[in-house]
Design an enzyme around this catalytic site. Sequence first.
Site, PDB file in Angstrom:
ATOM      1  N   HIS A 191       0.831  -1.199   0.000  1.00 18.71           N
ATOM      2  CA  HIS A 191       0.000   0.000   0.000  1.00 18.71           C
ATOM      3  C   HIS A 191       0.869   1.254   0.000  1.00 18.71           C
ATOM      4  O   HIS A 191       0.527   2.261  -0.632  1.00 18.71           O
ATOM      5  CB  HIS A 191      -0.925   0.007   1.223  1.00 18.71           C
ATOM      6  CG  HIS A 191      -2.250  -0.642   0.967  1.00 18.71           C
ATOM      7  ND1 HIS A 191      -2.930  -1.368   1.912  1.00 18.71           N
ATOM      8  CD2 HIS A 191      -3.036  -0.672  -0.139  1.00 18.71           C
ATOM      9  CE1 HIS A 191      -4.068  -1.809   1.402  1.00 18.71           C
ATOM     10  NE2 HIS A 191      -4.153  -1.399   0.160  1.00 18.71           N
TER      11      HIS A 191
ATOM     12  N   GLU B 101      -1.119 -16.906 -24.313  1.00 25.00           N
ATOM     13  CA  GLU B 101      -0.127 -16.720 -23.260  1.00 25.00           C
ATOM     14  C   GLU B 101       0.565 -18.014 -22.856  1.00 25.00           C
ATOM     15  O   GLU B 101       1.201 -18.093 -21.808  1.00 25.00           O
ATOM     16  CB  GLU B 101      -0.778 -16.066 -22.039  1.00 25.00           C
ATOM     17  CG  GLU B 101      -2.080 -16.676 -21.608  1.00 25.00           C
ATOM     18  CD  GLU B 101      -2.820 -15.827 -20.583  1.00 25.00           C
ATOM     19  OE1 GLU B 101      -2.179 -15.030 -19.879  1.00 25.00           O
ATOM     20  OE2 GLU B 101      -4.055 -15.970 -20.482  1.00 25.00           O
TER      21      GLU B 101
ATOM     22  N   ASP C 161       2.863 -14.114 -19.059  1.00 23.67           N
ATOM     23  CA  ASP C 161       2.750 -15.553 -18.857  1.00 23.67           C
ATOM     24  C   ASP C 161       3.411 -16.336 -19.977  1.00 23.67           C
ATOM     25  O   ASP C 161       3.969 -17.413 -19.745  1.00 23.67           O
ATOM     26  CB  ASP C 161       1.276 -15.958 -18.737  1.00 23.67           C
ATOM     27  CG  ASP C 161       0.773 -15.880 -17.305  1.00 23.67           C
ATOM     28  OD1 ASP C 161       1.610 -15.830 -16.383  1.00 23.67           O
ATOM     29  OD2 ASP C 161      -0.452 -15.864 -17.096  1.00 23.67           O
TER      30      ASP C 161
ATOM     31  N   CYS D 190      -0.815  -7.250 -24.955  1.00 26.11           N
ATOM     32  CA  CYS D 190      -1.219  -6.520 -23.752  1.00 26.11           C
ATOM     33  C   CYS D 190      -0.298  -6.800 -22.572  1.00 26.11           C
ATOM     34  O   CYS D 190      -0.557  -6.339 -21.465  1.00 26.11           O
ATOM     35  CB  CYS D 190      -2.660  -6.853 -23.375  1.00 26.11           C
ATOM     36  SG  CYS D 190      -2.924  -8.593 -22.987  1.00 26.11           S
TER      37      CYS D 190
END
Length: 578
Positions: free
Chosen positions: A190, A447, A471, A518
């Site tokens: 975070h 992928e 991947d 992508c």
Amino acid sequence: MNIFLGTSANACIGIGKAFVIPNAEKRIIPQQHITDDEREKHLQRFDNSLANVITAIGAQLAAVKGDKVQSEIFETYYLMLNDPEFLGEVRKSFASSDMPIEYVLNQKTEEYADRLRCSGNEYLAERAQDICDIFGRVLDDMLDYHPFKIESVPDGAVIVAKTMNPSDTIILSKRKIAGLALIEGGVSSHVGILARSYGIPAVFALDKVTEEIKTGNTVIVDGIAGEVIDCPDEDTIKSYEVKIEKEKQRLEALSKFRNLPAVTKDGVKFSVMANIGTVEEAEMAAQEGADGIGLFRTEFLFMNEANQDIGSAHVHASGFSEEKQFAAYKRVLEIMKGKPVVIRTLDAGGDKIIKSAELQAFSIEEKNPLMGLRAIRLSLENPNLLKTQFRALYRASVYGNLKIMLPLITSVEQVRDALSIAEMAKNELRSEGVKFVEDVPIGIMVETAAAAMIADCFAKITDFFSIGTNDLTQYTLCVDRENTAVAPMYNEFHLAVLRLISMTVKEAETAGIPVSVCGEMAGKNDSALVLAGMGVRTLSVSSKRITKIKALLSQFTLPELQAISAKNLNVGMTLEII
């Protein structure tokens, strides 16, 4: 002058005076045995402190209303404090123990934090700090312990510390902090997310900075190189001031590409689209001049909902409802105003863990989850879940230019099964009189080597390809990029990876269907050029990379791009060997 090497958490540069936050004094947790007569007082003290912290968090949440990033942090804390399962376990353990409630709470907090750290999931591991932070506040209230006040940090400081709590980072974001230099912290924590959100230069994983850097020292945080420079000389300071000014000018120059099409020097057009995981990111993509959404990772919608309950041993995904999905998909399509939006069906599993009663098959313990029941495999094991997602997608289709994408496809049978479920969803909507677009294109992620090798077969039954290079590289090279022992072997430019990409592009061209990339390769300068030279005309990248990729492509002609690709594909070397 002393240089510390670390890991970049936000790639920008800051210069300021160091403010070294002292390591928190260790809480002294009482360990004396208690009697049964004392139990009620202990529970009352616990309830009072819990209520005090809940009230404080509620006030902070109200104060940041409208700021999504800050709100999500405080909402996470609020849900942790109200988690009935965790609180129930604390009370149950206390009932069977003769130790003080503070001791039991501390033990349970550490137990849950360790469970998250050992989950094998980076997101969950980073949440261990959150649960320690928020229930540490409860302990502080119970013990009347008052740690260092973060509000004492001056404006414009470079914070040097062992670690930072997200809530403290939110406070510092209002103080125009020049940088963060931390011994601990992950890029996906975070604190790292907040640093990037607020534009704070940040370098983590630094050694001994709190010991060697003194408050008041001039410090440079170089988030580009992953360095922190203590007491730089005048020449170094001047050189970094020049870098900061140049970066400012460079970003201003790139802004002119925001509303321009991506075109090479010789007029070849490209589409530069955005990868997103939330509705808010779609708004950012539109502002950055995206030609559409090339990848909407829907699992992050579910993870954001599910992981709010992160303090629990079981993560429940409440975001699977059709109405919630429909609202999100509709909004993204509306934001993009007719530009194409590729929405990927649920890609849960592997390193994206979502536990839910709606995902019964997910309860199976897997030794190798990246090779296991994930993505389309998990969806097909839960056909009602997939049908619900198709229903939401088709209902949203009338609000924009929708395309649907299936993840981790390795067989023609998987595509046919998914299409059959999609048809079931359409039949239900027809019978209900719900309007939708009948011919929404459905494509697949390429992928795996298996998908690339039989791309010609997939081209006959799907409408488009999108190559997921992350991947594809990982599976082709058998390299887990999260494993530091083998991470250097993760190489997107490996000839095997490039050939599989090239093969997929050629099969798409032969079949006359669109193909895009992508994965991370699309957003990197060197690999984007190689992909463009291979014939890829649609690149989907993070929103902040859109103008950079547009500017990059404008500097080359198509023959130049093709030459770059040929060189990386080792065409000459292959002929020489033959």
